[in-house]
Design a protein around this motif. Structure first.
Motif, PDB file in Angstrom:
ATOM      1  N   LEU A 150       0.836  -1.203   0.000  1.00 19.88           N
ATOM      2  CA  LEU A 150       0.000   0.000   0.000  1.00 19.88           C
ATOM      3  C   LEU A 150       0.874   1.257   0.000  1.00 19.88           C
ATOM      4  CD1 LEU A 150      -3.118   0.642   2.199  1.00 19.88           C
ATOM      5  CD2 LEU A 150      -1.304   2.339   2.134  1.00 19.88           C
ATOM      6  N   LEU A 151       1.908   1.272   0.823  1.00 22.89           N
ATOM      7  CA  LEU A 151       2.768   2.445   0.930  1.00 22.89           C
ATOM      8  C   LEU A 151       3.541   2.703  -0.356  1.00 22.89           C
ATOM      9  CD1 LEU A 151       4.220   1.872   4.518  1.00 22.89           C
ATOM     10  CD2 LEU A 151       2.600   3.648   3.847  1.00 22.89           C
ATOM     11  N   ASP A 152       3.893   1.657  -1.071  1.00 25.99           N
ATOM     12  CA  ASP A 152       4.734   1.793  -2.254  1.00 25.99           C
ATOM     13  C   ASP A 152       3.953   2.057  -3.533  1.00 25.99           C
ATOM     14  OD1 ASP A 152       7.053   1.441  -0.846  1.00 25.99           O
ATOM     15  OD2 ASP A 152       7.261  -0.695  -1.286  1.00 25.99           O
ATOM     16  N   THR A 153       2.629   2.025  -3.474  1.00 21.29           N
ATOM     17  CA  THR A 153       1.805   2.195  -4.675  1.00 21.29           C
ATOM     18  C   THR A 153       1.472   3.663  -4.911  1.00 21.29           C
ATOM     19  OG1 THR A 153       0.812   0.002  -4.375  1.00 21.29           O
ATOM     20  CG2 THR A 153      -0.354   1.543  -5.809  1.00 21.29           C
ATOM     21  N   LYS A 154       1.866   4.175  -6.062  1.00 21.76           N
ATOM     22  CA  LYS A 154       1.543   5.552  -6.443  1.00 21.76           C
ATOM     23  C   LYS A 154       0.173   5.569  -7.111  1.00 21.76           C
ATOM     24  CE  LYS A 154       3.184   9.430  -9.249  1.00 21.76           C
ATOM     25  NZ  LYS A 154       4.246   9.920 -10.170  1.00 21.76           N
ATOM     26  N   ARG A 155      -0.708   6.452  -6.644  1.00 21.06           N
ATOM     27  CA  ARG A 155      -2.085   6.434  -7.111  1.00 21.06           C
ATOM     28  C   ARG A 155      -2.559   7.736  -7.738  1.00 21.06           C
ATOM     29  NH1 ARG A 155      -5.254   2.275  -4.325  1.00 21.06           N
ATOM     30  NH2 ARG A 155      -3.855   0.991  -3.089  1.00 21.06           N
ATOM     31  N   GLY A 156      -1.775   8.770  -7.742  1.00 21.52           N
ATOM     32  CA  GLY A 156      -2.235  10.042  -8.294  1.00 21.52           C
ATOM     33  C   GLY A 156      -1.157  11.106  -8.190  1.00 21.52           C
ATOM     34  N   GLU A 157      -1.615  12.362  -8.125  1.00 24.58           N
ATOM     35  CA  GLU A 157      -0.693  13.492  -8.083  1.00 24.58           C
ATOM     36  C   GLU A 157      -0.173  13.728  -6.672  1.00 24.58           C
ATOM     37  OE1 GLU A 157       0.360  15.150 -10.799  1.00 24.58           O
ATOM     38  OE2 GLU A 157      -0.799  13.651 -11.910  1.00 24.58           O
ATOM     39  N   ALA A 158       1.023  14.297  -6.612  1.00 22.74           N
ATOM     40  CA  ALA A 158       1.632  14.615  -5.325  1.00 22.74           C
ATOM     41  C   ALA A 158       0.938  15.817  -4.691  1.00 22.74           C
ATOM     42  CB  ALA A 158       3.115  14.915  -5.509  1.00 22.74           C
ATOM     43  N   ILE A 169       7.859   4.394   8.205  1.00 22.19           N
ATOM     44  CA  ILE A 169       8.119   5.325   7.101  1.00 22.19           C
ATOM     45  C   ILE A 169       9.298   6.236   7.433  1.00 22.19           C
ATOM     46  CG2 ILE A 169       5.704   5.281   6.383  1.00 22.19           C
ATOM     47  CD1 ILE A 169       5.526   8.213   7.453  1.00 22.19           C
ATOM     48  N   PHE A 170       9.648   6.321   8.733  1.00 22.41           N
ATOM     49  CA  PHE A 170      10.750   7.167   9.181  1.00 22.41           C
ATOM     50  C   PHE A 170      12.040   6.372   9.321  1.00 22.41           C
ATOM     51  CE2 PHE A 170       7.225   9.490  11.594  1.00 22.41           C
ATOM     52  CZ  PHE A 170       7.125  10.494  10.653  1.00 22.41           C
ATOM     53  N   ARG A 171      13.128   7.023   8.980  1.00 22.83           N
ATOM     54  CA  ARG A 171      14.442   6.535   9.390  1.00 22.83           C
ATOM     55  C   ARG A 171      14.886   7.429  10.538  1.00 22.83           C
ATOM     56  NH1 ARG A 171      19.480   7.836   9.897  1.00 22.83           N
ATOM     57  NH2 ARG A 171      21.107   6.230   9.761  1.00 22.83           N
ATOM     58  N   PHE A 172      14.951   6.881  11.732  1.00 20.42           N
ATOM     59  CA  PHE A 172      15.414   7.622  12.897  1.00 20.42           C
ATOM     60  C   PHE A 172      16.927   7.456  13.026  1.00 20.42           C
ATOM     61  CE2 PHE A 172      10.962   6.565  14.078  1.00 20.42           C
ATOM     62  CZ  PHE A 172      10.493   7.860  14.220  1.00 20.42           C
ATOM     63  N   PRO A 216      14.079  -6.642   1.318  1.00 20.55           N
ATOM     64  CA  PRO A 216      13.698  -7.563   0.232  1.00 20.55           C
ATOM     65  C   PRO A 216      12.646  -8.585   0.659  1.00 20.55           C
ATOM     66  CG  PRO A 216      16.077  -7.309   0.325  1.00 20.55           C
ATOM     67  CD  PRO A 216      15.540  -6.682   1.567  1.00 20.55           C
ATOM     68  N   ALA A 217      12.678  -8.990   1.926  1.00 18.99           N
ATOM     69  CA  ALA A 217      11.731  -9.991   2.430  1.00 18.99           C
ATOM     70  C   ALA A 217      10.441  -9.365   2.941  1.00 18.99           C
ATOM     71  CB  ALA A 217      12.388 -10.797   3.550  1.00 18.99           C
ATOM     72  N   LYS A 218      10.323  -8.056   2.821  1.00 18.64           N
ATOM     73  CA  LYS A 218       9.147  -7.311   3.293  1.00 18.64           C
ATOM     74  C   LYS A 218       8.879  -7.555   4.784  1.00 18.64           C
ATOM     75  CE  LYS A 218       6.804  -6.747  -1.122  1.00 18.64           C
ATOM     76  NZ  LYS A 218       5.536  -6.842  -1.877  1.00 18.64           N
ATOM     77  N   LYS A 219       9.974  -7.575   5.527  1.00 18.38           N
ATOM     78  CA  LYS A 219       9.865  -7.700   6.979  1.00 18.38           C
ATOM     79  C   LYS A 219       9.997  -6.346   7.668  1.00 18.38           C
ATOM     80  CE  LYS A 219      11.493 -12.476   7.306  1.00 18.38           C
ATOM     81  NZ  LYS A 219      12.511 -13.388   7.905  1.00 18.38           N
ATOM     82  N   LYS A 220      10.393  -5.335   6.899  1.00 16.01           N
ATOM     83  CA  LYS A 220      10.454  -3.960   7.380  1.00 16.01           C
ATOM     84  C   LYS A 220      10.122  -3.019   6.233  1.00 16.01           C
ATOM     85  CE  LYS A 220      13.637  -3.934  11.323  1.00 16.01           C
ATOM     86  NZ  LYS A 220      14.874  -3.304  11.872  1.00 16.01           N
ATOM     87  N   ILE A 221       9.634  -1.827   6.587  1.00 13.54           N
ATOM     88  CA  ILE A 221       9.345  -0.794   5.591  1.00 13.54           C
ATOM     89  C   ILE A 221      10.627  -0.046   5.244  1.00 13.54           C
ATOM     90  CG2 ILE A 221       8.104   1.378   5.181  1.00 13.54           C
ATOM     91  CD1 ILE A 221       5.985   0.274   7.221  1.00 13.54           C
ATOM     92  N   ARG A 222      10.910   0.088   3.960  1.00 14.25           N
ATOM     93  CA  ARG A 222      12.060   0.900   3.558  1.00 14.25           C
ATOM     94  C   ARG A 222      11.688   2.362   3.768  1.00 14.25           C
ATOM     95  NH1 ARG A 222      14.335   2.751  -1.529  1.00 14.25           N
ATOM     96  NH2 ARG A 222      12.633   1.781  -2.700  1.00 14.25           N
ATOM     97  N   PRO A 223      12.440   3.103   4.581  1.00 11.89           N
ATOM     98  CA  PRO A 223      12.010   4.452   4.994  1.00 11.89           C
ATOM     99  C   PRO A 223      11.841   5.429   3.839  1.00 11.89           C
ATOM    100  CG  PRO A 223      13.790   3.649   6.379  1.00 11.89           C
ATOM    101  CD  PRO A 223      13.682   2.695   5.224  1.00 11.89           C
ATOM    102  N   PHE A 224      10.911   6.327   4.018  1.00 10.93           N
ATOM    103  CA  PHE A 224      10.665   7.415   3.075  1.00 10.93           C
ATOM    104  C   PHE A 224      11.240   8.739   3.590  1.00 10.93           C
ATOM    105  CE2 PHE A 224       7.389   4.290   2.278  1.00 10.93           C
ATOM    106  CZ  PHE A 224       7.187   4.322   0.905  1.00 10.93           C
ATOM    107  N   ILE A 225      11.249   8.911   4.910  1.00  9.07           N
ATOM    108  CA  ILE A 225      11.617  10.183   5.519  1.00  9.07           C
ATOM    109  C   ILE A 225      12.761   9.971   6.500  1.00  9.07           C
ATOM    110  CG2 ILE A 225      10.803  12.191   6.825  1.00  9.07           C
ATOM    111  CD1 ILE A 225       9.299  11.781   4.192  1.00  9.07           C
ATOM    112  N   ASP A 226      13.841  10.719   6.324  1.00  2.00           N
ATOM    113  CA  ASP A 226      14.947  10.699   7.289  1.00  2.00           C
ATOM    114  C   ASP A 226      14.625  11.710   8.382  1.00  2.00           C
ATOM    115  OD1 ASP A 226      17.297  10.354   8.614  1.00  2.00           O
ATOM    116  OD2 ASP A 226      18.568  11.283   7.087  1.00  2.00           O
ATOM    117  N   GLN A 227      14.158  11.221   9.507  1.00  2.00           N
ATOM    118  CA  GLN A 227      13.745  12.073  10.618  1.00  2.00           C
ATOM    119  C   GLN A 227      14.938  12.265  11.541  1.00  2.00           C
ATOM    120  OE1 GLN A 227      10.537  13.250  10.424  1.00  2.00           O
ATOM    121  NE2 GLN A 227      11.261  14.716  11.941  1.00  2.00           N
TER     122      GLN A 227
END
Length: 294
Positions: free
Chosen positions: A52-60, A215-218, A234-245
């Protein structure tokens, strides 16, 4: 009017009653409140959530932030701007004058967000100035929910990344949040966001997407980043972060003037257990004031 063509029910997961017993590996990712209908929640397991997080569905949306002038946040905000430019994401990042303390400055967040939301035709997404965008957060592209934010433990909201759609319900939430921050400058803005969310949902329709804090990289040792890239993503055991917090406030609070904690300062850990339970159970039967939730 919603951004994009999807409804919230097209976003995967299993929708059910809030009283449904979840399996140990499921997490509540969304909540829907519609007048005249029973509340519903959506839940899913981590691999489904990653998809769900990785699917782009429209405009930013428009990514927005502010920073206090003549403080280290100015340089950090420039790094945020560069990261958004690198990903070709629209943004609006503005300077503000410091009010003399970290809590007071963060309390301006809701006022700034309300201003920008009112001046913008489409959805917006707040990002703290001390963050960088590592990869495009596709889950806020064309997002049909009124609001999306990170919620831990069913009650602990984090206001460093908040998506706000263009809807009537979102307008009520933004206004309530700004009003609460103005009246309670000693309370963390994310505590008041939580109360504003509760009151908005209690009063009428509201759809909410509860983002995973993955979604955060702390801040952490590089070896953990390497481990996760090799074994977990790769095993989808963790979310690859989007935001470096970067959590720079922990180091910079002393720089921003009156850093000493006020006697009456209240944060998320001060939220009363009864209010935590109401949030976790989606129980809107009680009216809560500031005195009730702390």
């Amino acid at each position: 009017m919603k951004a994009g063509n999807d409804s919230i029910y097209d976003w995967g997961g299993e929708w059910c009653s809030p009283s449904t017993r979840l399996s140990p590996n499921q997490r509540v990712i969304a909540h829907s409140r519609i007048q005249g209908e029973a509340d519903q929640i959506a839940c899913c397991v981590l691999p489904e959530e990653i998809e769900l997080l990785d699917t782009k569905r429209g405009e930013a949306p428009l990514f927005v932030s502010y920073y206090t002038k003549d403080t280290p946040y100015e340089a950090l905000a420039n790094q945020l701007r560069l990261s958004l430019d690198r990903l070709d994401l629209p943004h609006r990042i503005e300077p503000i004058k410091s009010l003399g303390s970290w809590v007071a400055n963060t309390g301006l967040k809701s006022k700034f967000i309300k201003k920008v939301w009112n001046e913008t035709d489409g959805p917006i997404c707040w990002v703290d100035a001390d963050a960088e965008v590592l990869r495009a957060p596709s889950f806020v592209f064309g997002n049909p929910f009124d609001v999306a934010m990170v919620r831990r433990h069913g009650w602990y909201d984090i206001s460093s990344f908040v998506y706000l759609n263009r809807s009537e319900a979102t307008g009520r939430l933004v206004s309530e949040w700004a009003q609460l921050c103005q009246k309670n400058p000693h309370v963390w803005d994310q505590v008041l966001l939580t109360l504003a969310w509760y009151r908005t949902a209690q009063a009428g329709e509201l759809s909410s997407l509860f983002l995973n804090d993955g979604i955060f990289r702390f801040p952490r040792p590089w070896i953990r980043d390497a481990r996760d890239r090799i074994f977990y993503y790769p095993a989808k055991k963790k979310i690859r972060p989007f935001i470096d917090q970067k959590q720079a406030s922990r180091q910079l609070k002393a720089f921003v003037g009156s850093s000493k904690k006020r006697v009456d300062e209240r944060g998320s850990d001060d939220i009363a257990e009864r209010f935590r339970n109401a949030l976790s159970n989606f129980d809107f039967s009680q009216d809560y004031s500031m005195n009730d939730i702390i």
